[in-house]
Design a protein around this motif. Structure first.
Motif, mmCIF file in Angstrom:
data_model
loop_
_atom_site.group_PDB
_atom_site.id
_atom_site.type_symbol
_atom_site.label_atom_id
_atom_site.label_comp_id
_atom_site.label_asym_id
_atom_site.label_seq_id
_atom_site.Cartn_x
_atom_site.Cartn_y
_atom_site.Cartn_z
ATOM 1 N N GLN A 9 36.892 44.292 39.140
ATOM 2 C CA GLN A 9 36.848 44.437 40.600
ATOM 3 C C GLN A 9 37.341 45.827 41.022
ATOM 4 O O GLN A 9 36.797 46.425 41.957
ATOM 5 C CB GLN A 9 37.691 43.368 41.263
ATOM 6 C CG GLN A 9 37.087 41.999 41.216
ATOM 7 C CD GLN A 9 37.986 40.979 41.877
ATOM 8 O OE1 GLN A 9 38.968 41.319 42.536
ATOM 9 N NE2 GLN A 9 37.645 39.710 41.709
ATOM 10 N N ALA A 13 35.325 48.629 43.081
ATOM 11 C CA ALA A 13 35.867 49.222 44.301
ATOM 12 C C ALA A 13 35.870 50.744 44.223
ATOM 13 O O ALA A 13 35.655 51.426 45.224
ATOM 14 C CB ALA A 13 37.285 48.707 44.549
ATOM 15 N N SER A 46 41.399 37.394 42.320
ATOM 16 C CA SER A 46 40.771 38.602 42.852
ATOM 17 C C SER A 46 41.840 39.516 43.438
ATOM 18 O O SER A 46 42.987 39.115 43.640
ATOM 19 C CB SER A 46 39.737 38.247 43.920
ATOM 20 O OG SER A 46 40.378 37.847 45.099
ATOM 21 N N ALA A 86 38.994 47.728 47.883
ATOM 22 C CA ALA A 86 38.513 46.374 47.604
ATOM 23 C C ALA A 86 38.475 45.518 48.863
ATOM 24 O O ALA A 86 37.984 44.393 48.834
ATOM 25 C CB ALA A 86 39.377 45.707 46.543
#
Length: 151
Positions: A9, A13, A46, A86
């Motif tokens: 992630q 980002a 996350s 993010a």
């Protein structure tokens, strides 16, 4: 080496930047943060699920780790930048600071800001003591001159 879901992630980002430099620079610092997460709490699914308290704990951890203030600032800034990219709330991220560092103080000599720390750096203390010693020596030499004697 397998990437964790959080690192994947973070990479996504940081892909918004046009070059690979941010990824090469920031991902190692992000992995240090992931190591902190694994050793101090459970891994969130996350980036957006990382609790605000965990980010504050990481800032305190960086403060008490045996490293220079600038290194701690860079590490925390990298983590906060990844969180911001993010989709983490910028309002929340602005409140997360390293406890030893105060807010920026305007430098009156220039139109710039500098960070003021609670504990002055050793190099600035040494420079300050050298300046004080030099001033004292000059004052002592001026007082010892006969032409400066009061009339």
């Amino acid at each position: 080496m397998l990437e964790t879901p959080l690192t994947a992630q973070a990479r996504l980002a940081l892909n918004r930047y046009s070059s690979d430099n941010p990824i090469r620079t920031l991902l190692p610092l992000w992995r240090q943060f992931e190591d902190f997460l694994q050793s101090h709490s459970r891994m969130p699914a996350s980036i957006l699920e990382i609790p605000e308290d965990t980010l504050r704990a990481y800032a305190s951890y960086l403060d008490y780790r045996d490293c220079h203030v600038d290194d701690a600032l860079v590490a925390l800034s990298a983590v906060l930048l990844v969180c911001l990219n993010a989709g983490y709330s910028g309002k929340v991220l602005r409140t997360i600071v390293i406890p030893r560092i105060r807010r920026p103080v305007e430098n009156r000599q220039w139109d710039a800001f500098r960070l003021r720390t609670y504990q002055p750096l050793e190099s600035s203390q040494l420079a300050r003591s050298r300046r004080r010693r030099a001033k004292r020596e000059v004052c002592a030499q001026d007082a010892a001159r006969p032409d400066n004697a009061p009339m």
